[in-house]
Design a protein around this motif. Structure first.
Motif, PDB file in Angstrom:
ATOM      1  N   ALA A 124       0.816  -1.211   0.000  1.00  0.00           N
ATOM      2  CA  ALA A 124       0.000   0.000   0.000  1.00  0.00           C
ATOM      3  C   ALA A 124       0.850   1.262   0.000  1.00  0.00           C
ATOM      4  CB  ALA A 124      -0.937  -0.005   1.206  1.00  0.00           C
ATOM      5  N   ARG A 125       2.044   1.202   0.574  1.00  0.00           N
ATOM      6  CA  ARG A 125       2.925   2.377   0.567  1.00  0.00           C
ATOM      7  C   ARG A 125       3.292   2.778  -0.864  1.00  0.00           C
ATOM      8  NH1 ARG A 125       4.524   3.249   5.794  1.00  0.00           N
ATOM      9  NH2 ARG A 125       4.462   1.423   7.172  1.00  0.00           N
ATOM     10  N   LYS A 126       3.399   1.797  -1.748  1.00  0.00           N
ATOM     11  CA  LYS A 126       3.747   2.108  -3.137  1.00  0.00           C
ATOM     12  C   LYS A 126       2.563   2.691  -3.894  1.00  0.00           C
ATOM     13  CE  LYS A 126       6.988  -1.788  -3.121  1.00  0.00           C
ATOM     14  NZ  LYS A 126       7.362  -3.079  -3.776  1.00  0.00           N
ATOM     15  N   VAL A 127       1.333   2.383  -3.425  1.00  0.00           N
ATOM     16  CA  VAL A 127       0.147   2.910  -4.093  1.00  0.00           C
ATOM     17  C   VAL A 127      -0.010   4.409  -3.830  1.00  0.00           C
ATOM     18  CG1 VAL A 127      -2.375   2.671  -4.284  1.00  0.00           C
ATOM     19  CG2 VAL A 127      -0.965   0.651  -3.946  1.00  0.00           C
ATOM     20  N   VAL A 128       0.599   4.883  -2.741  1.00  0.00           N
ATOM     21  CA  VAL A 128       0.477   6.302  -2.386  1.00  0.00           C
ATOM     22  C   VAL A 128       0.957   7.195  -3.523  1.00  0.00           C
ATOM     23  CG1 VAL A 128       1.253   8.078  -0.787  1.00  0.00           C
ATOM     24  CG2 VAL A 128       0.619   5.821   0.081  1.00  0.00           C
ATOM     25  N   SER A 129       2.053   6.803  -4.170  1.00  0.00           N
ATOM     26  CA  SER A 129       2.592   7.637  -5.251  1.00  0.00           C
ATOM     27  C   SER A 129       1.679   7.615  -6.481  1.00  0.00           C
ATOM     28  CB  SER A 129       3.989   7.142  -5.635  1.00  0.00           C
ATOM     29  OG  SER A 129       3.941   5.783  -6.068  1.00  0.00           O
ATOM     30  N   ILE A 130       0.930   6.519  -6.690  1.00  0.00           N
ATOM     31  CA  ILE A 130       0.023   6.449  -7.837  1.00  0.00           C
ATOM     32  C   ILE A 130      -1.144   7.408  -7.671  1.00  0.00           C
ATOM     33  CG2 ILE A 130      -1.552   4.931  -9.087  1.00  0.00           C
ATOM     34  CD1 ILE A 130       0.263   2.618  -8.520  1.00  0.00           C
ATOM     35  N   ALA A 131      -1.644   7.541  -6.439  1.00  0.00           N
ATOM     36  CA  ALA A 131      -2.814   8.380  -6.202  1.00  0.00           C
ATOM     37  C   ALA A 131      -2.559   9.839  -6.550  1.00  0.00           C
ATOM     38  CB  ALA A 131      -3.262   8.243  -4.750  1.00  0.00           C
TER      39      ALA A 131
END
Length: 774
Positions: A124-131
């Motif tokens: 989920a930490r990597k999804v932060v940059s996608i948002a």
């Protein structure tokens, strides 16, 4: 450890033009894919992150309070514009209806996924940059930006509690909100690639053909279970027990509670008086109606109906605070708790005290629901009032009497009003039957006339209603113009042919058929009926010996009939299912299965039956007369082996034909073209199969999601056997008639299902039986 991934989206303007209400999780997923794909093809790491996100459970969604604006029509070029080679006069424009939602742009839309473990947290930490790459949500004019954060469980709870809008949680059942699922990303990629190949030249090179882009893949999720339900009891001040309130005075009770609650909230929140009047009273302080009814607080009186002899007086109320309500449920609970009211009959004070006993809600369809609903308090239909008849003149003046046409017109008008009332209550299930009357359906119920006293409703617009739905409807169900005044409260019933929760665990008895010549599978219905006759005979003889009463009938679980002769409900009584060998289609086993289970007396009757069958009794041989010679049948022996009909699988195929219980509703214009006719038949057969599945309590939740495919015939031992060869008429004497064609199906469930599965006409005797696909 972080327990939740939270993505917040804020719009540049306070409007949203997408279809289907507030932005769904599927819309957010599309926005994430569009944001990371705007600069080129997706890299492998991004694809893995998006695949991980699409496989998560549906998120918690939060949205600000919205108001739907007046819709308008936008005329845009249709998809064939490119085929016109630039000639504007040939371009056809299509009208699209758009109804924007407006809201406070300072309040963001929130989507929260709960994380299972530390590995999910790291992903989920990597999804932060996608948002951060989201640039719009909805149509092209709905510009927006997003940010993501990881919150602990306590932080998430505080965030949801203090959110100034509607908080919705995913609930069980099939809903109407699109959510990403496994394969959603792949479907979006295919849809994008197909956009470059929408048009192709025809074979002669003189024109173009159009190919529609494939639809994205989503799953439907229900977000309906979001209302906070507060349960209160009507108690005497000295704590000496309940203070029963008369059922016919339910409106007076609701009005007292409503007005007292509103007054207490006005004193506590003086700056929110308009909101309090809007959601509790239903109008602004100046008397003008305002706001959607879906945001209003509902006060529902609960009559005592747990037993046929219950007095049906009100001892409890349930208060529903919807998620769209601008008032917090805690504030409403504080305002109602401890209220002191004046009893309308005994003129003594009574108190409202909170209750943790949720059992009474079960009698009103929470959370299991039902198919047939009956009114406890009458439904108010202002636009369907009956003509008043003068009781003094009706005996002497024939003009005062109502003709059949006038009664039919009144009931037709009331039926239409019921449909509108269901629409206003957000009930989308189709209605299969409807009954309207002035008399109560319950033994201790009250006619409609007393409910009209001291209310704004005339007694001529009140109706007691019974509604049967084609699909499951969950409670509490309150309909009509008086649904905010304690009228129109419904209760689910135990109907004929509808599922109810089994009272015991399923029970199985399996027997092997012995003999020189075994009956064919095509005589399954004939064999099943005669096995049932034998079982009922032993059950009746055993009960006569135990009770000493010669007039006693066979047990309900075997006969399928209640003591008064009415059919037993829910298809939970015994099924008599013949099993055939795969090689020669000869019946070698018989399985007696009861979803409701066998009682002690039933087991004793079966023990007697086992002794008779084990001895090869001659009386039982005669039940097969007409299939083979009596000397060819050697009796039945008990077998403990597992029947293939009781296996667990996701794919099931027809072993014997399914004969529909309903007529196929084919329109005249559909019969003219053979292809259209076949498509209509397939549509109707799918409807009937889903309806049959919905009548089984253990399969009802899968009726709307099962995949149904028709199979024209079956192959047994390398030989094609058509469904026409099966006997499809029960033994009803000279009055027996053909029951129509039988059909074969393949059912694919989204999850493993345990058998047996038997549907349609004669399902208790061997027709409509399915076996796991091998």
């Amino acid at each position: 450890m972080s327990d939740a991934l939270v993505i917040s989206v804020r719009f540049h303007e306070g409007w949203y033009h997408g279809a289907g209400g507030a932005p769904s999780p599927a819309r957010l997923f599309q926005a994430l894919v569009a944001g990371v794909g705007i600069s080129g093809p997706l890299d492998d790491e991004t694809i893995e992150l998006l695949k991980w996100l699409e496989n998560l459970d549906p998120p918690i969604t939060c949205s600000p309070h919205t108001l739907s604006q007046k819709s308008y029509t936008a005329y845009v070029p249709n998809n064939e514009a490119d085929s016109c080679n630039g000639y504007q006069e040939l371009i056809k424009r299509t009208g699209k209806r758009i109804a924007p939602l407006v809201f406070d742009p300072r309040v963001p839309f929130v989507f929260a996924w709960r994380l299972a473990d530390e590995v999910a947290t790291e992903t989920a930490r990597k999804v932060v940059s996608i948002a951060h790459r989201v640039y719009q949500l909805g149509r092209c004019i709905d510009t927006a930006w997003a940010w993501a954060e990881l919150l602990s469980e306590d932080e998430l709870r505080d965030h949801l509690t203090g959110y100034p809008g509607v908080v919705r949680y995913p609930s069980a059942g099939l809903g109407d909100v699109d959510c990403p699922t496994s394969g959603s990303l792949a479907s979006l990629i295919r849809r994008h690639e197909a956009g470059a190949h929408q048009f192709a030249r025809t074979a002669d090179g003189k024109g173009q053909t159009f190919r529609q882009q494939p639809k994205p893949r989503w799953k439907k999720v229900s977000y309906e279970g979001t209302a906070s339900r507060l349960l209160f009891e009507l108690r005497r001040p000295d704590d000496s027990g309940f203070a029963p309130w008369p059922l016919e005075r339910s409106s007076a009770l609701v009005e007292q509670i409503r007005d007292a609650t509103a007054e207490r909230l006005r004193r506590a929140f003086q700056d929110r008086v308009p909101d309090i009047d809007r959601v509790l009273i239903g109008r602004k302080p100046d008397g003008e109606n305002s706001g959607p009814s879906s945001a209003r607080v509902r006060i529902i009186p609960l009559a005592s109906i747990g037993h046929p002899q219950a007095d049906m007086q009100i001892r409890r109320i349930v208060v529903e605070v919807p998620g769209e309500c601008p008032l917090h449920a805690e504030d409403v609970a504080w305002a109602i708790s401890g209220l002191r009211l004046n009893h309308s009959v005994f003129n003594e004070p009574i108190d409202l005290t909170p209750s943790d006993d949720r059992a009474p809600l079960g009698h009103y369809g929470v959370p299991k629901g039902g198919y047939i609903w009956r009114s406890v308090t009458p439904v108010a239909l202002v636009k369907a009032a009956r003509r008043r008849i003068d009781p003094v003149r009706v005996k002497s003046d024939d003009n005062q009497k109502k003709s059949g046409d006038e009664k039919y017109t009144e009931h037709s008008r009331a039926s239409f009003a019921i449909a509108q009332a269901l629409r206003h209550a957000n009930i989308s299930a189709k209605v299969s039957s409807l009954r309207l009357q002035r008399e109560p359906f319950d033994l201790r119920g009250v006619r409609v006339e007393p409910f009209a006293e001291r209310t704004r409703f005339s007694k001529h617009c009140l109706w007691h209603v019974e509604i049967e739905f084609e699909s499951l409807v969950c409670g509490p169900l309150v309909i009509g113009d008086g649904r905010f005044l304690g009228l129109g409260v419904m209760r689910p019933m135990a109907p004929k042919g509808r599922p109810q929760s089994p009272s015991r665990h399923p029970t199985v008895a399996r027997f092997a058929v012995a003999g020189n010549v075994l009956p064919l599978l095509t005589d399954a219905l004939f064999i099943g009926e005669r096995i049932r006759t034998a079982v009922m005979s032993c059950s009746q003889k055993h009960l006569q010996e135990v009770t000493g009463n010669e007039d006693v009938d066979a047990a309900e679980v075997f006969s399928g009939k209640l003591p008064d002769g009415t059919p037993k409900t829910g298809h939970v009584h015994a099924h008599y299912l013949p099993e055939a060998r795969q090689a020669d289609r000869r019946i070698s086993y018989v399985t007696v299965f009861a979803q409701d289970g066998f009682g002690d007396e039933d087991e004793a009757a079966l023990s007697k039956l086992r002794r008779v069958w084990g001895d090869g009794g001659h009386d039982l041989q005669l039940v097969l007369l007409g299939v083979g010679r009596p000397e060819d049948f050697g009796g039945l022996d008990e077998r403990k082996g597992q029947s293939p009909l009781l296996a667990t699988a996701t794919e099931w195929t027809s072993r014997t034909p399914l004969v529909p219980t309903d007529h196929l509703k084919i329109r005249k214009h559909e019969k003219r073209d053979p292809d259209t006719h076949q498509a209509a038949i397939t549509r109707e057969l799918e409807r009937i199969v889903r309806k049959e599945l919905s009548r089984r309590a253990w399969l009802a939740h899968l009726a709307d999601v099962v995949k149904i495919e028709r199979i024209p015939h079956t192959f047994v031992g390398g030989t094609q056997t058509t469904w026409l060869k099966f006997r499809r008429v029960r033994n009803k004497g000279n009055g027996a008639r053909s029951t129509g064609l039988g059909y074969g199906f393949k059912l694919t469930f989204p999850e493993p299902v345990q058998g047996p599965i038997a549907l349609g006409y004669g399902c208790h005797y061997g027709l409509g039986t399915f076996v796991p696909r091998t």
